[in-house]
Design an enzyme around this catalytic site. Structure first.
Site, PDB file in Angstrom:
ATOM      1  N   GLY A  17      40.848  98.207  17.365  1.00  0.00           N
ATOM      2  CA  GLY A  17      40.239  96.976  17.876  1.00  0.00           C
ATOM      3  C   GLY A  17      39.262  96.335  16.910  1.00  0.00           C
ATOM      4  CB  ALA A  18      36.432  97.648  14.905  1.00  0.00           C
ATOM      5  CG  PHE A 119      33.081 102.259  33.922  1.00  0.00           C
ATOM      6  CD1 PHE A 119      34.240 102.173  34.647  1.00  0.00           C
ATOM      7  CD2 PHE A 119      33.146 102.778  32.626  1.00  0.00           C
ATOM      8  CE1 PHE A 119      35.448 102.597  34.121  1.00  0.00           C
ATOM      9  CE2 PHE A 119      34.346 103.203  32.085  1.00  0.00           C
ATOM     10  CZ  PHE A 119      35.499 103.116  32.832  1.00  0.00           C
ATOM     11  CD  GLN A 240      30.252 109.457  26.007  1.00  0.00           C
ATOM     12  OE1 GLN A 240      31.228 108.736  25.849  1.00  0.00           O
ATOM     13  NE2 GLN A 240      29.116 109.026  26.508  1.00  0.00           N
ATOM     14  CG  HIS A 242      35.183 111.247  29.279  1.00  0.00           C
ATOM     15  ND1 HIS A 242      35.506 111.606  30.568  1.00  0.00           N
ATOM     16  CD2 HIS A 242      35.166 109.891  29.253  1.00  0.00           C
ATOM     17  CE1 HIS A 242      35.670 110.498  31.287  1.00  0.00           C
ATOM     18  NE2 HIS A 242      35.479 109.453  30.512  1.00  0.00           N
ATOM     19  CG  LEU A 252      39.651 109.825  28.978  1.00  0.00           C
ATOM     20  CD1 LEU A 252      38.423 110.702  28.827  1.00  0.00           C
ATOM     21  CD2 LEU A 252      39.474 108.535  28.222  1.00  0.00           C
ATOM     22  CD  GLU A 255      32.017 106.484  33.256  1.00  0.00           C
ATOM     23  OE1 GLU A 255      31.984 107.252  32.270  1.00  0.00           O
ATOM     24  OE2 GLU A 255      31.236 105.550  33.405  1.00  0.00           O
ATOM     25  NE  ARG A 286      32.131 107.834  29.846  1.00  0.00           N
ATOM     26  CZ  ARG A 286      32.980 107.102  29.144  1.00  0.00           C
ATOM     27  NH1 ARG A 286      32.995 107.195  27.830  1.00  0.00           N
ATOM     28  NH2 ARG A 286      33.812 106.281  29.739  1.00  0.00           N
ATOM     29  CG  HIS A 353      35.517 110.491  25.144  1.00  0.00           C
ATOM     30  ND1 HIS A 353      36.864 110.243  25.136  1.00  0.00           N
ATOM     31  CD2 HIS A 353      34.924 109.368  25.643  1.00  0.00           C
ATOM     32  CE1 HIS A 353      37.081 109.014  25.617  1.00  0.00           C
ATOM     33  NE2 HIS A 353      35.925 108.462  25.905  1.00  0.00           N
ATOM     34  CD  GLU A 387      34.712 107.119  18.317  1.00  0.00           C
ATOM     35  OE1 GLU A 387      35.674 106.565  18.871  1.00  0.00           O
ATOM     36  OE2 GLU A 387      34.465 108.346  18.435  1.00  0.00           O
ATOM     37  NE  ARG A 398      31.481 105.300  23.910  1.00  0.00           N
ATOM     38  CZ  ARG A 398      32.368 105.239  24.916  1.00  0.00           C
ATOM     39  NH1 ARG A 398      32.300 104.261  25.815  1.00  0.00           N
ATOM     40  NH2 ARG A 398      33.298 106.164  25.028  1.00  0.00           N
ATOM     41  CB  SER A 403      33.564 102.620  23.154  1.00  0.00           C
ATOM     42  OG  SER A 403      34.616 102.749  24.068  1.00  0.00           O
TER      43      SER A 403
END
Lengths: 587, 230
Positions: A17-18, A119, A240, A242, A252, A255, A286, A353, A387, A398, A403
């Site tokens: 994505g970034a 969330f 983190q 999860h 995963l 959440e 989390r 995670h 990330e 986080r 994210s």
């Protein structure tokens, strides 16, 4: 044989994505941009993000970016930089609209607006009732976003180098980054990309742990490349776990399951989160939920024959809600846990995670690094986002849904700043041939033949050590032993040999290069964790159970040379609003 | 458990061969776990894989004659000895790794992106739940290529026929209430090959690891074209 060279205005390493959001900015502004990715772009790990992306759209419940900012600062256990957090929470709103315009198939509510779910760690009115801030495309939000961004990059004619592995950055004598050495996986041939600017968008490093929600490709490549050119990594002790990975496997379970009304129970059927977080319960942050689960199991209240996990119940939600809002989860639970969550609870346990730390940047995505013993300065030509970067918006923990937001907002910010940089720096700087030789040596090292340890063997040993010594709870004793082990593993790296020396699509060689990256990054996690003598966010030390703002309200910086630790202050002043001063963090 | 896997290294082999491996199984083992175990025994064995949970679409392979996603295929579903081959019809780069160029090219050629021509609002373009529901079963495609490489029409005409994956993508945008390029999209699909090489053999539907239905999508496109022609 001379190495082929290509020239670009901007080199983006990583197509999640970034990277893709930055590329889209640049390509639509007519910059010559190259995206290098070791996998085809839609295989990037953004694809696995489930629950959604946070933005205070107020479509479902009242909301406000300032409340989002408060929750993020509190969630970070006050270690996040408040200028960057303000920027992210404000930008969240136009960012999500922009994604929707690009084609993301968000779920919808009756009036046609984007669906938002509750969330963890979200509140209205600065700590009041639960908010619903997470914009979702069922439970496949990352997939929907990644594919849409790739599609728009096809439209913008972005130049992709698919299945090219980035070996090392090239940094010249004046400290500027002038490109990178990459390797085409299909042919095994090196390629030197000379670029005026380079963006690291390589994602996380979950593969440092044995049990993780992260993909095989998440090996911290960008972070390790930064370390090797002398850039420190920031806040790496904050990793983190999860709360809800499928027990024993690590895949995963979003959440969003708890956001839709699911909850955790122990062997007695007790809804134990009520004891740990009386208000937010299962939607506490989390770090809080992960610690609660590990504590339940440690104290003998775990489920199953080994008493080694807890149960996530959602059978009371009804088949319709599950089918509409959580179809992917139902599929995963059936395949990997052998249960249909409409009828039975899912066995879960925390899974590695997300790394809150990473390559230090400012809110424009520019990499910043201390110069000598002086204050930090921008590394000319080098950017990082997502990330692999640490802006820092997540601080010590986080929040879910932040994210996807981070990668999109700061990917775009980096794209915008790169355009400014290109306007002022029209020409390529000369290539630093000494630095190129050093990067090439990283490849040729693996041509050494003879008997030795296998990549797989050392990798297994390393990942087990990280899991045993840098997990959810960390004591001085456990971590000191871990650091010793890691140093021994790092020393053994010199004895690792590849049996397979072939050129074409040699995945063994890629894994060898990744192993070096993993060990470099793992070292930064272990040493940063050992040094921090307090409990804050995801870094939990039974021997120092309290947060210590007097001594530790500061960012860690790990430098590879000499395994050195330094620190820098938290930026607690936001851009336009008042500072949120540290308070006790209860949910 | 016995596995016979397809091996081909262009640097040393003149032709492909099947190599046998014995793999120790465990409860809940997936085909990808078995391939990883084979790689443990022989690091020169090459295959693509990443997320391990059926969303990245990297590890499409042909096991016992059927295209599957290795990471979500329980080995208990497979008869021993398990024959693992690369996805059929594509040039093999090495072992289970195939050249996907043609497949990606077909995807790109259907303009797989939302085209909205009117000025955009500041907030979201509204889409009602019943409009959004039309995208279910379409947007979830992970581009693993199991469908297109199971399609006889794609085997014969990979450069001319778009194949089920790209056509599913074409319908995903035609079905989106926000998209405003229906005429161009339909015009671009005209001709005997791009769309009309589909003979509804339905191999794509049978193998899709995500349970999607490209044949149905192709049928919808045909209906639209017919409507437009009238």
């Amino acid at each position: 044989m001379p190495i082929t060279r290509r020239h670009f205005d901007a080199l983006i390493i990583g197509a999640g994505g970034a990277g893709l959001n930055a590329a889209l900015r640049l390509a639509t502004a007519d910059a010559r941009v190259a995206v290098v990715s070791k996998v085809f772009p839609t295989r990037s790990h953004t694809v696995a993000a489930q629950g959604g992306v946070n933005a205070a759209l107020a479509n479902v419940l009242p909301d406000n970016w300032h409340w989002h900012m408060f929750d993020t600062v509190k969630g970070s256990d006050y270690l996040g930089d408040q200028d960057a957090i303000e920027y992210m929470c404000r930008e969240a709103i136009p960012t999500v609209y922009e994604l929707e315009h690009a084609g993301v198939p968000f779920s919808r509510i009756d009036n046609g607006k984007i669906y938002q779910r509750a969330f963890g760690g979200q509140s209205q009115n600065f700590g009041g009732p639960q908010a619903a801030r997470t914009c979702a495309a069922a439970d496949r939000t990352g997939h929907a976003i990644l594919h849409t961004l790739y599609q728009q990059n096809i439209r913008a004619r972005t130049h992709f180098f698919d299945e090219y592995f980035a070996v090392d950055l090239i940094r010249d004598q004046e400290g500027a980054v002038v490109g990178a050495l990459v390797m085409e996986i299909e042919s095994g041939e090196p390629l030197l990309i000379e670029s005026k600017t380079t963006l690291l968008a390589t994602g996380g490093c979950g593969q440092v742990f044995r049990t993780t929600s992260n993909a095989h490709i998440n090996t911290g490549d960008g972070m390790a490349m930064a370390l090797r050119i002398g850039v420190p990594l920031m806040d790496m002790e904050f990793y983190q776990f999860h709360p809800t990975g499928i027990a024993g496997k690590g895949m995963l379970i979003t959440e969003g399951v708890r956001g839709e009304g699911g909850y955790l129970v122990n062997k007695d059927g007790e809804r134990f989160m009520e004891r740990y977080a009386p208000n937010a319960k299962d939607l506490a942050s989390r770090d809080v939920v992960a610690r609660a689960i590990v504590t339940e199991v440690k104290e003998g209240r775990g489920c199953g024959p080994q008493r080694d996990h807890v149960m996530l119940k959602l059978d009371h939600l009804g088949e319709e809600v599950v089918a509409k809002r959580l179809p992917g989860i139902r599929e995963s639970a059936r395949i990997f846990a052998g249960v249909d969550p409409v009828e039975e609870p899912i066995p879960v346990f925390p899974t590695a995670h997300y790394v809150m730390g990473g390559i230090p940047t400012d809110r424009f995505g520019r990499v910043v690094s201390p110069v000598g013993s002086g204050p930090e300065e921008v590394v000319p030509g080098l950017y990082a986002a997502g990330e692999c970067a640490c802006v820092s918006v997540h601080g010590a923990n986080r929040l879910g849904g932040n994210s996807l937001l981070d990668i999109l907002v700061f990917g775009r910010a980096a794209g915008i700043d790169i355009m400014d940089y290109l306007r002022e720096n029209r020409h390529h700087r000369p290539m630093d041939e000494t630095a190129v030789e050093k990067a090439v040596a990283r490849l040729t090292r693996w041509e050494k033949k003879g008997e030795g340890i296998s990549v797989r063997e050392l990798r297994d040993e390393f990942r087990k050590s990280m899991e045993d010594h840098a997990g959810v709870f960390r004591t001085e004793e456990v971590m000191t032993e871990g650091v010793d082990r890691l140093k021994a593993i790092r020393a053994k790296l010199a004895d690792v040999r590849l049996k397979d020396q072939s050129a074409v699509f040699n995945t063994a060689r890629v894994e060898a290069l990744e192993l070096e990256n993993l060990i470099d990054v793992g070292m930064s996690i272990a040493l940063s964790a050992l040094a921090r003598k307090e409990s804050r966010g995801a870094h939990s030390r039974p021997d120092y159970p309290k947060r210590d703002d007097q001594n530790w309200l500061k960012h860690s910086l790990y430098t590879q040379e000499g395994d050195r630790m330094d620190y820098k202050p938290v930026r607690s002043k936001p851009l336009t609003v008042e500072t949120f001063p540290p308070k006790e963090r209860v949910y | 458990m016995k596995f016979r896997v397809y091996r081909f290294n262009p640097e040393t082999d003149t032709r492909a061969r099947m190599q046998e491996f014995e793999v120790e199984v465990f409860r809940g083992m997936m085909l990808r776990d078995a391939l990883l175990e084979i790689k443990r025994q022989d690091e020169s064995f090459a295959f693509r894989h990443s997320c391990g949970e059926g969303v990245c679409g990297s590890d499409g392979v042909n096991a016992n004659g059927r295209n599957r996603l290795a990471c979500i295929t329980p080995i208990t579903d497979l008869k021993e000895p398990v024959h693992v081959r690369p996805l059929p019809g594509r040039p093999v780069i090495r072992d289970l790794v195939v050249d996907m160029t043609q497949f990606y090219h077909q995807y790109r050629s259907v303009q797989p992106f939302l085209i909205h021509k009117e000025p955009l609002p500041e907030a979201e373009v509204l889409q009602y739940p019943e409009e959004r529901e039309k995208l279910d079963g379409l947007y979830e495609c992970i581009m693993c290529a199991c469908c297109s490489t199971a399609c006889p029409s794609f085997w014969w005409n990979p450069e001319k026929f778009h194949g089920p994956q790209a056509l599913l993508a074409a319908w995903r945008f035609l079905a989106d209430s926000r998209d405003q390029a229906m005429d161009e999209r339909l015009d671009a699909l005209e001709g005997p090959y791009k769309l009309f090489r589909c003979h509804s053999i339905m191999s794509c539907v049978e193998v899709c690891p995500k349970g999607l239905n490209p044949t149905k999508a192709i049928g919808h496109i045909r209906e639209l074209m017919l409507e437009k022609a009238i």
